[in-house]
Each structure stands twice: as C-alpha cells, then as structure tokens.
Write an enzyme that holds these catalytic residues in place. Structure first.
Site, PDB file in Angstrom:
ATOM      1  N   CYS A  54      14.643 -16.507  10.957  1.00  0.00           N
ATOM      2  CA  CYS A  54      14.986 -17.198   9.713  1.00  0.00           C
ATOM      3  C   CYS A  54      13.840 -18.100   9.271  1.00  0.00           C
ATOM      4  O   CYS A  54      12.811 -18.213   9.934  1.00  0.00           O
ATOM      5  CB  CYS A  54      16.268 -18.005   9.882  1.00  0.00           C
ATOM      6  SG  CYS A  54      16.082 -19.399  11.009  1.00  0.00           S
ATOM      7  N   CYS A  89      12.746 -20.736  11.765  1.00  0.00           N
ATOM      8  CA  CYS A  89      11.850 -20.232  12.808  1.00  0.00           C
ATOM      9  C   CYS A  89      10.411 -20.190  12.288  1.00  0.00           C
ATOM     10  O   CYS A  89       9.470 -20.568  12.993  1.00  0.00           O
ATOM     11  CB  CYS A  89      12.281 -18.833  13.250  1.00  0.00           C
ATOM     12  SG  CYS A  89      13.972 -18.720  13.876  1.00  0.00           S
ATOM     13  N   ASP A 145       1.561   5.942  -9.454  1.00  0.00           N
ATOM     14  CA  ASP A 145       0.588   6.897  -8.931  1.00  0.00           C
ATOM     15  C   ASP A 145       0.727   8.162  -9.779  1.00  0.00           C
ATOM     16  O   ASP A 145       1.713   8.327 -10.497  1.00  0.00           O
ATOM     17  CB  ASP A 145       0.896   7.180  -7.455  1.00  0.00           C
ATOM     18  CG  ASP A 145       0.014   8.264  -6.869  1.00  0.00           C
ATOM     19  OD1 ASP A 145      -1.198   8.219  -7.101  1.00  0.00           O
ATOM     20  OD2 ASP A 145       0.556   9.160  -6.208  1.00  0.00           O
ATOM     21  N   ASP A 151       3.808   8.018  -3.923  1.00  0.00           N
ATOM     22  CA  ASP A 151       4.413   8.881  -2.918  1.00  0.00           C
ATOM     23  C   ASP A 151       3.544   9.172  -1.711  1.00  0.00           C
ATOM     24  O   ASP A 151       4.021   9.623  -0.692  1.00  0.00           O
ATOM     25  CB  ASP A 151       4.815  10.218  -3.544  1.00  0.00           C
ATOM     26  CG  ASP A 151       3.653  11.194  -3.591  1.00  0.00           C
ATOM     27  OD1 ASP A 151       2.553  10.769  -3.983  1.00  0.00           O
ATOM     28  OD2 ASP A 151       3.848  12.368  -3.235  1.00  0.00           O
ATOM     29  N   ASP A 176      -0.805   5.730  -0.587  1.00  0.00           N
ATOM     30  CA  ASP A 176      -0.128   4.730  -1.405  1.00  0.00           C
ATOM     31  C   ASP A 176       0.610   3.698  -0.567  1.00  0.00           C
ATOM     32  O   ASP A 176       1.094   2.703  -1.107  1.00  0.00           O
ATOM     33  CB  ASP A 176       0.886   5.403  -2.342  1.00  0.00           C
ATOM     34  CG  ASP A 176       0.223   6.266  -3.394  1.00  0.00           C
ATOM     35  OD1 ASP A 176      -0.848   5.860  -3.879  1.00  0.00           O
ATOM     36  OD2 ASP A 176       0.747   7.345  -3.701  1.00  0.00           O
TER      37      ASP A 176
END
Length: 762
Positions: A48, A51, A448, A633, A637
């Site tokens: 969290c 932390c 892309d 994709d 990338d």
C-alpha cells in the site's frame, strides 16, 4: 483500500536477518558509471501507499543512497547508491519488517496470497451465513435456554472463522505494532476481537444480546474488497515476467579452439562468439561475424516482415533467426542487452500511482488514528457520564464497527468489476483494475500502425493485373517457402496452382528470395535487386516489393499492402468527435506510415521509431501535461504500452504485447477503443458517487453511534447496508446506454478467442 494483505508485514521472522549480504548485493548490482550502482530487490511485503512512504523515506536517509523508488505493481525496490559506500539497504528493510530478496524476473509460482484470501473469504462467508440464521431465531423471540444454546452455537462457529479468516488481519496488525507502526488492520482486529469477547461475556452471563454475527460479517465484507484489490494488483506483474521469460536459457559458444559448448545466459560475456541456429532467439546484443539469414526484428522495429542480415550487421537480444545459421560476436552481457533494457523500461513505467489509489492511501493513513481516538473518546465520555463500563464499551465497539471502511474499500473495485464485465460482453478485456480511472482521463490517443490500425497480414494489391501464366509461376515457387511474403503470394494465386509449371533445382536464398528452373529458364521470386541481378529495381517507393524475374528480366512486381481494421476510419472519427488528439507512431517507413495515416485521417505521424523512442514520446506527452492512451500490439510496443497513461492491444498481439496492455480487445473492429473510453468515463462518475455515498454514510452514522443509539449488531448491519448501497450504485453501469460508441462485433460474430501464443508482432 486496506493497508496490508496476508504476509505483508514482517517477512523477517523474529528478527532473523533475511535477504542477500553486502557482498552478494554488490555483485548483483548494476554499474551505472560515474561511481553509481543500482540494486533491484524483490520485497513481497509491499502492498500500500504507507509501505511505499515508509520504505522510500527510510532508504533515502541512508548515507550513499541517491534514490530509492518502490514499484507497487511488481513489489520491487530500486535503489541507486554510490560505489564508494555500502549502505545497509537490506538491514534497513529487515528492521522495518520488509524481507528483501534479489529480483528474479523469471520465477513464476502459485499465488499463495490469493489462495489464502479465497479460502478465508469462503470460511467467513459460510460462518456468517450460519450465524445469521441462528440470530434470526433469537430476533424472533427465542428466550432462556434456547437463546443461550443458539448463542453458544454461534460462538463455536465464529471462533474458528475468526482464527482462520481473521488471522489475515491479526497477523498484519501484530506485525505493524511490532515495528512501531499503525495500519488499517489494527482497528479492524480490535473491533472484531472486542465484539467477540463482549458477545462471549454476554453468553456466559445469559445476556440477551450477542454480536457474533457482527464480527464475522465484518470479516466477510472486508475480505471481498481485499481479494478484488489483490487480483487487480497482481495483473500488473505479468507483463515484466513474460518479457523476461522470452530470453533463452543460454547459447552455444564457440571457443578459441573451435570447440562448441553451451553456456547459461548469465555467463555470456562481451567478445564471446555465439552460434545462432535457424529458429533460435538471439540471446544478447552482438554483430554477425559469419552467415546470412532472414531475421525477425519485430521486437526492435515493430514490423513483422523479416529482414535480411549478413556479415557486419548488428543483432539485438530478442530477435529471432529464421532461415540460416549465424556466427555472432557478443557485444554486451545479458543484463545490459536490449531485452533487459525493455524489462527495465516496463518496470520504470509501471511505477506510477493512480489518482484514486493515492486518495485511498491518504485515507488509510488517517483512518486508524481517527477511529481509535473516536472509539476511545466515546468510551471515556460514556464512562464519565454513566459510570457503566458495559454500556460504554458496547457503544465504543459499535463505533469501531460502524466506521469499518467496507463501503470506502469497495467504492473503486466494485465499479471496476462491473465495468470490466460490461466491456467483456462487447469483446474488451480489462487487464488492470486501476486502468479504468486512467482511461477516463485521457486527452490523446496514440496508435501503432502494423497490427493495430491494420490487421498485420500482408496481402497482394491489384491481383487482377497479373496474367494467368505469371500467376501460375508465382504460385509454384511461393509454395516452397514459409516466408510471410511468400505465403501471402501463395494465398493470392492459389487458384493458379493447378496450372503451375514444373520447377527443378528450387533453392531458397535467406534474405533474398527463392529461385528455380522451369522449361530451361531460371526464375527468381524475391527482392528486386537480387532477382534481376542489378537491373533497375524500380522506384524508391516500391523497391521493397517482391518481383518475379526470368533470366534477370522482371516479369511482374507485386505490391504488398496491409489492410485496415474494420471500422478504423469510423472509430477514429468518433475519437475526434470526443475532442481527443490522435497520433501515429510506427517503426515502418515514413511512406507506408503516411499512406495509412491519410486513409484514416491522422495528421500527426512519427515513423521509423524504435521501442525506446516510442516510450520516450509517451513520456514527453506526459511531461507536457497530456494523458495518452497507447494502442499497439507488437513486442516492440511493450515499453510504450507500459509507459502510457493507459494502454490497449488487440487479441492478435504477441503475448508480451497483450500482457503489457491494460485492455485487450477481441474484435477486428477498432470501435472497441471509443466504446471502452465511454464505459470508463461512466465508471469514473460512479466511483465519485460511491466515494460520496461512503463519506455521507460516515458523516451520518458515526455521530449516531457515538450518541449510543446503535448496538454492535446494528452497526454491522449499517456497515453492510453502506456496502450494499455502493454495490447497487455500481450495478447501474450494467444498464442504460454506454454512449454512442457502443458497438457489436462485425458481421454479428462472437468475440474471438485469445490466442495461446503470440501472433503478429508489430
């Protein structure tokens, strides 16, 4: 919302030192130059915002530490320190209760935390349901011995539930207190224990009221939110581990005596000569000493078409050797290679923190002290007013329970789950829970090209202009090669195969094409310069197109094109109508990128960019105040997908591209993009409403509880009601209109199944 999950605090058991020693840490660190080193440590206890603040503050105070950064998604700590010092990094983490280990991106085991949460949730739900059934009988008028019997049965059911399901909160609270800290589990553990203890006291003394149902129901609702939160956070760790596993385990090294031996990846050093067989992945960066081959460079450039490489050409880790054997001299160790750099890019990009999570972290920091002070003040006030300790402690317990953060904890995850289901019904998968709120904030969409705006499969343009004889020759030659372009040609002229002439002496030349003899003539199908032996290869725009040549004379040239995805133009028009800026980033040539951009109406185009360039562009947009959605994709990338404010990939993407993305759409249609944005924006409104409901609940309920009008049982019921209100509000997302961006799969088809292995890598 809650601070700590199972096993979060105190991984260093009973003060026993854990993790690597100083020398081991130094050897495993990376030399950054100028006397600086970087150490990457795995710290599973991180969970969290508290932390993060604790670790970064403590490490930042050590002499010699220049920077300490915690990655919440991957639960790792990155520390940059001076080489002339040896800061006590591991000892400091152990002292704080966070056991540290050397990072191992390649490890993947069973999620023990999730298993424990699911078991605890099942036990708490079973116990709560049974105790509520017994409570109904008491509420209905059971008295005397019957009432006591039901109370004892409830106590027996609740006790193992508290030990097993509540153990998660008790361990976290104890470890926090051991190390002099407070977390949200301390008041939860205290409220549950006091409710059970007071109920047991009432049962022993034949009292009318017991609150076993309140204590167990409280655990059940808390565990729902905690389990959802854990699942969503773990999603972010898949991308980095998946990319790291792409590296081969080692390589064949050719010694000075010519003997070949296999070495693990970590033992390969610069200057070593490596034999890379056809089909192998390049393990480290280097340059070719001998050989010629087609190489899949999609990891680097993003384009699926293999590139011819020969002596002197540079190769990078992650490329795949397709056709010929290569002798490569390593120029970098594995930890300094291109693939390792991509992992570091992704980890750095994942370090951001979402806005609602930051709000939750700040709320959690204030929650514990405020609740304890409110409960203590309530107890002291009622003792002073009445002198009745039983009544005072009952009201104080009610205050502890009624202020339980269930509604606040469910405000975000429940909306995310409902929105994820709505998206999946339309073929969009959500990979990261916090991505929903980030998607609602975007003002820029970056695409892309290959495999994203286009389908990523080359097709032959203007097939009709090719005469039957030429088509037959092409079909015959292309059938003997598995090169992507050859396969596209074979598909295009498949009808002519029954008329194909006989060929002999067929040879495939890696990086050039395929040749064979028919009727005494030599035919070549492939790159123009090779096929016609130096004859005119055509203009610069079509020099990359394959040709068929006979005796050095070009018979036909085949324009290879990639078709757009369904509804690409309409989808981008919808994005522009929403006021979003659109940009194209591609590793392809400027000519090809401009052609596609013109078809879909994109004005801003950047071509010939490498993975680092894409990630840098996304970082620049963020620095300029833009919040960008990256749609891509390919393997190359992945860093850009991780660096973007939020990211999306098609199901046809490579494994690592899908894993790095926050969203994956299963249709060919790009209408998934505006649809997902519309759902995210509506979900954002519902999250805000849920926060409002949770805050309003506390504003109303707490004063009533402090005034003594609420018993622990009513407090548990009110807490549950607030959670149900939040859930009911989130379920509104399932109905109504999503927005004009709603769409159906093209041609009425169902969503495609996610492929098990990476497809096109662009």
């Amino acid at each position: 919302m809650s601070c700590c999950a199972p096993g979060v605090e105190g991984a260093g058991n009973d003060g026993v030192p854990a993790g690597p020693g100083p020398e081991e840490l130094r050897l495993a660190s990376r030399d950054l130059g100028d006397g600086a080193r970087q150490s990457d440590l795995s710290v599973p206890a991180i969970h969290c915002g508290g932390c993060i603040h604790t670790i970064e503050t403590a490490l930042g105070r050590l002499d010699g530490v220049e920077e300490a950064r915690v990655n919440l998604s991957t639960k790792r700590v990155r520390v940059r320190w001076r080489d002339d010092t040896q800061p006590a990094i591991v000892d400091t983490l152990n002292r704080l209760g966070y056991a540290a280990h050397l990072s191992d991106d390649g490890t993947a085991g069973k999620d023990k935390t999730l298993s424990e949460l699911v078991r605890a949730l099942a036990v708490a739900g079973f116990a709560a349901g049974n105790i509520m059934l017994l409570s109904v009988s008491v509420w209905s008028g059971a008295d005397g011995a019957t009432r006591d019997l039901f109370h004892w049965l409830s106590a027996l059911i609740a006790m193992p539930a508290l030990f097993f399901a509540g153990g998660i909160f008790y361990r976290s609270a104890w470890q926090a207190l051991r190390h002099g800290r407070m977390n949200m589990d301390v008041p939860i553990a205290l409220g549950v224990s006091l409710a059970y203890g007071l109920s047991l006291y009432e049962t022993i003394n034949h009292g009318q009221h017991a609150y076993f149902d309140a204590s167990v129901s409280l655990l059940f609702f808390l565990l729902i939110g905690r389990t959802l939160d854990h699942v969503m956070r773990e999603r972010a760790r898949v991308a980095v581990s998946g990319l790291a596993r792409m590296a081969p385990g080692g390589a064949t090294v050719i010694g000075a005596d010519g003997q070949a031996r296999f070495l693990p990846l970590d033992e390969i050093e610069p200057g070593m000569r490596l034999r890379i067989a056809a089909g192998d992945r390049v393990p480290v960066d280097g340059h070719i000493l001998e050989g010629r081959s087609d190489v899949d460079v999609s990891l680097v450039t993003g384009e699926g078409a293999p590139q011819p490489m020969a002596t002197g050409d540079a190769v990078r880790a992650g490329m795949v050797n397709l056709t010929g054997s290569l002798l490569v001299e390593a120029t970098a160790a594995a930890r300094e290679s291109f693939l390792a750099e991509m992992v570091r890019l992704m980890e750095a990009a994942e370090g951001g923190r979402a806005r609602y999570r930051r709000i939750a972290d700040r709320a959690s920091a204030l929650y514990s002290p405020l609740v304890h002070l409110a409960a203590l003040a309530t107890f002291v006030g009622w003792m002073a007013a009445t002198g009745d300790w039983h009544r005072a402690i009952t009201i104080a317990i009610a205050v502890l329970i009624i202020t339980c953060p269930c509604a606040l904890g469910l405000a975000v995850p429940i909306v995310q789950v409902v929105a994820a289901r709505r998206l999946f019904e339309r073929g969009v998968m959500v990979k990261d829970g916090s991505a929903m709120e980030r998607l609602a904030e975007i003002d820029t969409v970056v695409f892309d090209k290959t495999g994203t705006l286009t389908v990523g499969r080359p097709v032959v343009a203007d097939i009709d202009r090719i005469d039957a004889a030429t088509a037959a020759h092409v079909a015959a030659l292309a059938a003997h090669s598995r090169h992507p372009v050859s396969r596209a040609l074979a598909r295009a002229f498949d009808d002519a195969r029954n008329k194909a002439p006989a060929f002999s002496d067929i040879v495939e030349v890696p990086g050039r094409g395929i040749k064979g003899r028919s009727a005494g003539s030599l035919y070549r199908l492939g790159r123009a310069g090779w096929a016609c032996k130096g004859a005119d290869a055509g203009t610069s725009e079509d020099a990359g197109d394959p040709v068929l040549a006979r005796g050095g004379t070009i018979l036909a040239r085949f324009g290879m094109r990639d078709r757009l995805r369904a509804d690409a133009g309409a989808a981008l028009a919808a994005l522009r109508d929403d006021g979003l800026e659109i940009e194209l980033l591609s590793g392809d040539t400027a000519a090809n990128a401009q052609t596609v951009a013109a078809e879909v109406g994109i004005a801003t185009v950047r071509a010939g960019v490498l993975p680092g360039d894409k990630a840098e562009r996304l970082a620049r947009l963020a620095a300029d105040g833009h919040k960008a959605l990256m749609v891509g994709d390919g393997l190359n990338d992945a860093p850009a997908l991780a660096a973007a404010h939020v990211s999306m990939a098609p199901a046809t993407a490579a494994d690592i591209g899908r894993n790095a993305a926050d969203f994956v759409f299963l249709h060919d249609s790009l209408q998934a993009v505006p649809f997902a944005i519309a759902i995210a924006r509506r979900a954002d409104r519902l999250v805000r409403q849920n926060f409002g409901l949770a805050i309003a609940y506390n504003v109303i309920a707490v004063p009533i509880a402090v005034a003594g009008f609420v018993t622990p049982l009513i407090a548990a019921a009110a807490m549950s009601l607030s959670s149900l209100l939040v859930i009911a509000n989130a379920l509104r997302l399932r109905g109504g209109k999503a927005a004009a961006a709603s769409f159906v799969a093209p041609s009425g088809r169902a969503p495609a199944a996610l492929p098990s292995a990476g497809g096109k890598t662009a």
